[in-house]
Motif scaffolding. Structure first.
Motif, short mmCIF file in Angstrom:
data_model
loop_
_atom_site.label_atom_id
_atom_site.label_comp_id
_atom_site.label_asym_id
_atom_site.label_seq_id
_atom_site.Cartn_x
_atom_site.Cartn_y
_atom_site.Cartn_z
N LEU A 24 6.28 -8.25 28.58
CA LEU A 24 5.80 -7.35 29.63
C LEU A 24 6.80 -6.26 29.96
N THR A 71 8.54 -0.32 34.94
CA THR A 71 8.48 -0.62 33.51
C THR A 71 7.07 -1.03 33.10
N MET A 72 6.45 -1.91 33.88
CA MET A 72 5.12 -2.41 33.49
C MET A 72 4.09 -1.29 33.49
N LEU A 73 4.26 -0.30 34.37
CA LEU A 73 3.32 0.82 34.42
C LEU A 73 3.77 1.98 33.54
N ALA A 74 4.93 1.83 32.88
CA ALA A 74 5.47 2.88 32.01
C ALA A 74 5.56 4.21 32.76
N ASP A 85 1.51 -1.06 43.87
CA ASP A 85 1.87 -1.29 42.46
C ASP A 85 2.97 -2.33 42.34
N ALA A 89 2.58 -5.74 40.36
CA ALA A 89 3.42 -6.06 39.19
C ALA A 89 4.12 -7.41 39.38
N VAL B 11 -1.94 -3.19 37.16
CA VAL B 11 -0.81 -3.19 36.24
C VAL B 11 -1.19 -3.87 34.93
N GLN B 14 -3.52 -1.83 32.75
CA GLN B 14 -2.80 -0.77 32.05
C GLN B 14 -2.03 -1.34 30.86
#
Lengths: 163, 120
Positions: A24, A71-74, A85, A89, B11, B14
């Motif tokens: 992830l 990081t998880m959502l880039a 968010d 996450a 999340v 995505q």
């Protein structure tokens, strides 16, 4: 707080942690206990129910939770994750941890939905095992708790503190 | 082809979409839904070719969604992307009509192995 005879070992949970961080977050992790302030730390937890009942939690400082979400959502450097968010996450990390721990614990039959906040671990929970995590410039703790007194599940106290 | 990604976590939706691209499935249209109820509406609206669904969600779980689809005669291709991958759950999923179960955390290679028979 006294650890119970482990239904799942810290080593087994660590293997799951390594997989999650690589998959992830695309990051290697170190197994290291670091002290950090619990007053503002975020905890995400998922409950396991059945013949064995407990919780799987991940606790970290707000900056580490932000880094997880970023990081998880880039996200680009210029973009900051929203608080929604960040909770999403961290909750999803707990969810994946919980699902994989459930597979290792005899009697854990149902997985709850993730909850995120400060102080999610009920008073009746006893620490089963815990791992400290270090990655990049961040730290977190992953813990498995057994609910030994289900009548006190709503009596919450600070999460992340163990023996 | 059109894919429907169902997960209550934005999340994770995505990450699933990103992993689809990394696995080489970047030419497909992707629609998202936040739970089983939303998925039923999106299936009516968009008629996707494949549903990739989380299992554990509020309002309507993934297995309830699959059973609802099959109960109404909808044979759409369906696979789970879930944090739980026990043998029991795989059997329940297969018996309900799922083609595959991808367990989180996953890799692009895991996606390719599961999706190859469906998407080619």
């Amino acid at each position: 707080m006294t650890a119970l005879a482990p239904v799942v070992s810290a080593d087994a949970v660590w293997e799951i942690v390594v997989e999650i961080w690589e998959s992830l977050l695309g990051s290697p992790v170190l197994r290291a206990e670091h002290a950090f302030g619990l007053d503002d730390a975020l905890t995400a937890g998922v409950a396991l129910h059945g013949g064995w009942s407990g919780l799987v939690t991940v606790t970290c400082p707000p900056a580490a939770a932000d880094a997880l979400a970023r990081t998880m959502l880039a996200l680009d450097e210029a973009d900051a994750p929203t608080s929604e968010d960040v909770e999403d996450a961290l909750g999803e990390v707990a969810n994946v941890l919980g699902g994989n721990v459930k597979a290792l614990v005899p009697g854990a039959e149902r997985l709850g939905l993730p909850r995120v906040g400060r102080g999610l671990v009920p008073a009746g929970a006893v620490l089963v095992c815990r791992n400290g995590i270090e990655w990049q410039d961040h730290v977190a703790r992953v813990a498995v708790w057994q609910l030994v007194d289900v009548t006190s599940q709503d009596d919450e106290k600070d999460g992340g503190q163990g023996s | 082809m059109r894919l429907l990604v169902v997960d209550d976590s934005r999340v994770m939706r995505q990450i699933v979409v990103r992993t689809l691209r990394q696995a080489g499935y970047d030419g497909h249209e992707v629609v998202e839904a936040v739970d089983g109820v939303d998925a039923l509406a999106k299936i009516d609206e968009h008629a996707p070719d494949l549903v990739l669904s989380d299992w554990n969600m509020p309002n309507m779980t993934g297995i309830e969604l699959l059973r609802s689809l099959r109960g109404s005669g909808n044979g759409i291709e369906f696979g789970f992307v879930t944090s739980e991958g026990s043998d029991d759950m795989r059997e329940v999923a297969q018996n309900a009509g799922a083609r595959f179960v991808i367990v989180k955390p996953f890799t692009p290679e895991g996606f390719r192995d599961a999706l190859q028979p469906v998407l080619g």
